[in-house]
Motif scaffolding. Structure first.
Motif, PDB file in Angstrom:
ATOM      1  N   ILE A 216       9.337 -35.243  38.857  1.00  0.00           N
ATOM      2  CA  ILE A 216       7.920 -34.844  38.799  1.00  0.00           C
ATOM      3  C   ILE A 216       7.801 -33.521  38.054  1.00  0.00           C
ATOM      4  N   GLY A 217       6.608 -33.237  37.587  1.00  0.00           N
ATOM      5  CA  GLY A 217       6.366 -31.967  36.918  1.00  0.00           C
ATOM      6  C   GLY A 217       6.519 -30.797  37.873  1.00  0.00           C
ATOM      7  N   SER A 218       7.057 -29.694  37.372  1.00  0.00           N
ATOM      8  CA  SER A 218       7.191 -28.493  38.198  1.00  0.00           C
ATOM      9  C   SER A 218       5.811 -27.899  38.461  1.00  0.00           C
ATOM     10  N   PRO A 219       5.644 -27.230  39.583  1.00  0.00           N
ATOM     11  CA  PRO A 219       4.326 -26.671  39.905  1.00  0.00           C
ATOM     12  C   PRO A 219       4.033 -25.417  39.084  1.00  0.00           C
TER      13      PRO A 219
ATOM     14  N   ASN B 106      10.609 -27.733  31.245  1.00  0.00           N
ATOM     15  CA  ASN B 106      10.321 -27.454  29.842  1.00  0.00           C
ATOM     16  C   ASN B 106      10.114 -25.959  29.640  1.00  0.00           C
ATOM     17  N   TYR B 107       8.871 -25.497  29.423  1.00  0.00           N
ATOM     18  CA  TYR B 107       8.644 -24.071  29.168  1.00  0.00           C
ATOM     19  C   TYR B 107       7.913 -23.387  30.319  1.00  0.00           C
ATOM     20  N   ASN B 108       7.898 -24.044  31.473  1.00  0.00           N
ATOM     21  CA  ASN B 108       7.257 -23.481  32.665  1.00  0.00           C
ATOM     22  C   ASN B 108       8.220 -22.570  33.425  1.00  0.00           C
ATOM     23  N   TYR B 109       8.792 -21.610  32.697  1.00  0.00           N
ATOM     24  CA  TYR B 109       9.710 -20.651  33.295  1.00  0.00           C
ATOM     25  C   TYR B 109       9.677 -19.374  32.460  1.00  0.00           C
TER      26      TYR B 109
ATOM     27  N   HIS C 240      14.486 -15.981  25.788  1.00  0.00           N
ATOM     28  CA  HIS C 240      13.448 -16.216  24.781  1.00  0.00           C
ATOM     29  C   HIS C 240      12.078 -16.188  25.456  1.00  0.00           C
ATOM     30  N   PRO C 241      11.618 -15.005  25.830  1.00  0.00           N
ATOM     31  CA  PRO C 241      10.315 -14.900  26.517  1.00  0.00           C
ATOM     32  C   PRO C 241       9.158 -15.416  25.671  1.00  0.00           C
ATOM     33  N   GLU C 242       9.353 -15.451  24.359  1.00  0.00           N
ATOM     34  CA  GLU C 242       8.287 -15.928  23.474  1.00  0.00           C
ATOM     35  C   GLU C 242       8.011 -17.410  23.638  1.00  0.00           C
ATOM     36  N   LEU C 243       8.922 -18.147  24.302  1.00  0.00           N
ATOM     37  CA  LEU C 243       8.766 -19.588  24.474  1.00  0.00           C
ATOM     38  C   LEU C 243       8.184 -19.973  25.835  1.00  0.00           C
ATOM     39  N   ALA C 244       8.088 -19.019  26.748  1.00  0.00           N
ATOM     40  CA  ALA C 244       7.592 -19.327  28.093  1.00  0.00           C
ATOM     41  C   ALA C 244       6.097 -19.620  28.074  1.00  0.00           C
ATOM     42  N   ASP C 245       5.695 -20.592  28.899  1.00  0.00           N
ATOM     43  CA  ASP C 245       4.272 -20.856  29.083  1.00  0.00           C
ATOM     44  C   ASP C 245       3.581 -19.576  29.561  1.00  0.00           C
ATOM     45  N   LYS C 246       2.294 -19.481  29.256  1.00  0.00           N
ATOM     46  CA  LYS C 246       1.541 -18.277  29.615  1.00  0.00           C
ATOM     47  C   LYS C 246       1.573 -18.043  31.116  1.00  0.00           C
ATOM     48  N   ASN C 247       1.450 -19.101  31.885  1.00  0.00           N
ATOM     49  CA  ASN C 247       1.445 -19.001  33.344  1.00  0.00           C
ATOM     50  C   ASN C 247       2.664 -19.746  33.872  1.00  0.00           C
ATOM     51  N   ALA C 248       3.822 -19.105  33.809  1.00  0.00           N
ATOM     52  CA  ALA C 248       5.095 -19.773  34.105  1.00  0.00           C
ATOM     53  C   ALA C 248       5.720 -19.249  35.393  1.00  0.00           C
ATOM     54  N   LEU C 249       6.609 -20.049  35.945  1.00  0.00           N
ATOM     55  CA  LEU C 249       7.313 -19.678  37.169  1.00  0.00           C
ATOM     56  C   LEU C 249       8.283 -18.525  36.917  1.00  0.00           C
ATOM     57  N   SER C 250       8.382 -17.638  37.887  1.00  0.00           N
ATOM     58  CA  SER C 250       9.337 -16.538  37.808  1.00  0.00           C
ATOM     59  C   SER C 250      10.685 -16.983  38.392  1.00  0.00           C
ATOM     60  N   GLU C 251      11.695 -16.181  38.175  1.00  0.00           N
ATOM     61  CA  GLU C 251      13.018 -16.477  38.744  1.00  0.00           C
ATOM     62  C   GLU C 251      12.948 -16.521  40.262  1.00  0.00           C
ATOM     63  N   GLN C 252      12.221 -15.609  40.852  1.00  0.00           N
ATOM     64  CA  GLN C 252      12.087 -15.576  42.314  1.00  0.00           C
ATOM     65  C   GLN C 252      11.396 -16.837  42.829  1.00  0.00           C
ATOM     66  N   GLN C 253      10.388 -17.302  42.124  1.00  0.00           N
ATOM     67  CA  GLN C 253       9.684 -18.521  42.541  1.00  0.00           C
ATOM     68  C   GLN C 253      10.582 -19.747  42.428  1.00  0.00           C
ATOM     69  N   VAL C 254      11.411 -19.787  41.396  1.00  0.00           N
ATOM     70  CA  VAL C 254      12.374 -20.877  41.255  1.00  0.00           C
ATOM     71  C   VAL C 254      13.355 -20.858  42.428  1.00  0.00           C
TER      72      VAL C 254
ATOM     73  N   VAL D 200      18.592 -23.796  28.025  1.00  0.00           N
ATOM     74  CA  VAL D 200      19.283 -24.678  28.971  1.00  0.00           C
ATOM     75  C   VAL D 200      20.176 -23.868  29.908  1.00  0.00           C
ATOM     76  N   ASP D 201      20.949 -22.962  29.341  1.00  0.00           N
ATOM     77  CA  ASP D 201      21.861 -22.161  30.156  1.00  0.00           C
ATOM     78  C   ASP D 201      21.111 -21.309  31.168  1.00  0.00           C
ATOM     79  N   GLU D 202      19.963 -20.783  30.756  1.00  0.00           N
ATOM     80  CA  GLU D 202      19.193 -19.946  31.659  1.00  0.00           C
ATOM     81  C   GLU D 202      18.604 -20.755  32.811  1.00  0.00           C
ATOM     82  N   LEU D 203      18.152 -21.971  32.524  1.00  0.00           N
ATOM     83  CA  LEU D 203      17.636 -22.827  33.591  1.00  0.00           C
ATOM     84  C   LEU D 203      18.741 -23.214  34.568  1.00  0.00           C
ATOM     85  N   VAL D 204      19.908 -23.545  34.049  1.00  0.00           N
ATOM     86  CA  VAL D 204      21.038 -23.891  34.915  1.00  0.00           C
ATOM     87  C   VAL D 204      21.355 -22.737  35.853  1.00  0.00           C
ATOM     88  N   GLU D 205      21.357 -21.527  35.302  1.00  0.00           N
ATOM     89  CA  GLU D 205      21.663 -20.347  36.122  1.00  0.00           C
ATOM     90  C   GLU D 205      20.559 -20.090  37.149  1.00  0.00           C
ATOM     91  N   ALA D 206      19.308 -20.172  36.715  1.00  0.00           N
ATOM     92  CA  ALA D 206      18.194 -19.882  37.621  1.00  0.00           C
ATOM     93  C   ALA D 206      18.156 -20.850  38.795  1.00  0.00           C
TER      94      ALA D 206
END
Length: 361
Positions: A39-42, A71-74, A79-93, A167-173
């Motif tokens: 499902i899509g991330s919140p 996708n870019y919801n983080y 690469h902060p330039e690729l994050a959605d405007k209203n994206a999840l933080s590391e703490q929220q993940v 990809v590596d950053e998502l795996v780590e988060a």
């Protein structure tokens, strides 16, 4: 002593009779090693609802694997330039991961690589907006009424530095042991307008990209999941160009690493494709969407094939996945018995409930 034995026996029988009341509602899914939900991330404003859904609903089903479309919801640091405007933080993940872990539910992030990078002119996603030079030029195909999604060029010399960092950053988060990299419905590949890919075999282009990503992930022993449609022959199977390939990528099935895990989505029908992937040497998960009867057949088919296969094949037939193609917000609203977005989404929620009912109270 004899009286004690019979008393204990009665208590044991009573306990066994009561056992289903405190375990999952039995549908057959509980027999399978993998029981997934995708499902899509919140968005951040819906995070509390998602955590509540895990605590109060998902935890009471047989689901043990949660695929989240990030996708870019983080809030990427690489690469902060690729994050959605209203994206999840590391703490929220971390709150998502920790909540799911309480119930032994593994979270696997999904980020689309290669295909699904954007739609037509009016919906160009982050990667190709920021780095338009990465695009595989669609040329005149962009004018086709059936044009679907854009793709990045797998032979661009700089694209992997960027996408591998994501990809590596998502795996780590997520502290993830695996990552789903999409790669479905790749219709733009090896195009005439691309100086790097023009004239090259599309199956080899697709396989090369799969293997390149897999080799990168394998360095850290991270499992790689992809959708299986590009590896099926849409003509011979009669499945068509969406759930299978009609642009010659299907031969890549014999060219890619057997370490790749295939998520075999078949939504309106249930052809014997999971068995095909398993015989070809791949671990496979059978994925459903909006038709309860199809999902039930996929579930029973997976159980039946495992029961009637030797261990070599049985162990590759890993389980099932239910997919919901929409926002978590729309799913949760429909799941709670409120208005559903449309009939397809309503069917998807009904299908989810049919294969992953909550435990009986």
């Amino acid at each position: 002593m004899k009286k004690y034995f019979w008393l204990m026996r009665k208590l044991l029988v009573a306990a066994l009779l009561l056992l289903p009341l405190s375990t999952w509602a039995v549908t057959g899914a509980e027999q399978l090693p993998v029981r997934s939900f995708a499902i899509g991330s919140p968005t951040p404003d819906k995070l509390d609802d998602f955590l509540r859904f895990i605590d109060e609903d998902l935890s009471k089903t047989a689901v043990n694997q949660l695929f989240l479309r990030i996708n870019y919801n983080y809030q990427f640091k690489s690469h902060p330039e690729l994050a959605d405007k209203n994206a999840l933080s590391e703490q929220q993940v971390k709150s998502l991961v920790n909540t799911a872990a309480k119930y032994n539910i593994e979270i696997i992030p999904i980020i689309n690589l290669l295909g699904h990078q954007s739609w037509k002119q009016d919906n160009i996603r982050s990667l190709l907006t920021v780095y338009p030079e990465f695009e595989e030029p669609p040329g005149k195909k962009l004018l086709d009424k059936d044009f679907y999604t854009r793709a990045y060029c797998p032979n661009h010399p700089e694209v992997h530095d960027v996408v591998f960092a994501l990809v590596d950053e998502l795996v780590e988060a997520f502290g993830a042991k695996g990552v789903h990299v999409g790669m479905d419905e790749v219709f733009i590949l090896g195009e005439e307008g691309c100086s790097r890919c023009k004239g090259k075999d599309k199956a080899e282009l697709f396989a090369s990209e799969v293997n390149r990503i897999q080799a990168h992930l394998a360095k850290n022993k991270i499992a790689m999941y992809i959708w299986g449609d590009r590896l099926l022959d849409g003509n011979i199977t009669g499945i068509g160009k969406w759930a299978a390939s009609k642009n010659d990528t299907y031969r890549a099935i014999d060219l890619i690493s057997k370490e790749v895990i295939i998520c075999d989505w078949q939504y309106k029908f249930a052809p014997p494709t999971p068995g095909y992937f398993a015989v070809k040497g791949f671990n496979v998960i059978s994925a459903s969407y909006q038709v309860p009867s199809v999902a039930k057949f996929q579930l029973n088919n997976m159980i039946g094939m495992r029961a009637n296969s030797r261990d070599t094949i049985k162990n590759r037939l890993q389980g099932i996945m239910h997919t919901y193609w929409g926002s978590f917000e729309s799913f949760y609203q429909c799941y709670q018995g409120k208005a559903c977005e449309n009939e397809v989404k309503a069917g998807a929620v009904k299908t989810f409930i049919s294969i992953y009912p909550k435990e009986k109270s």
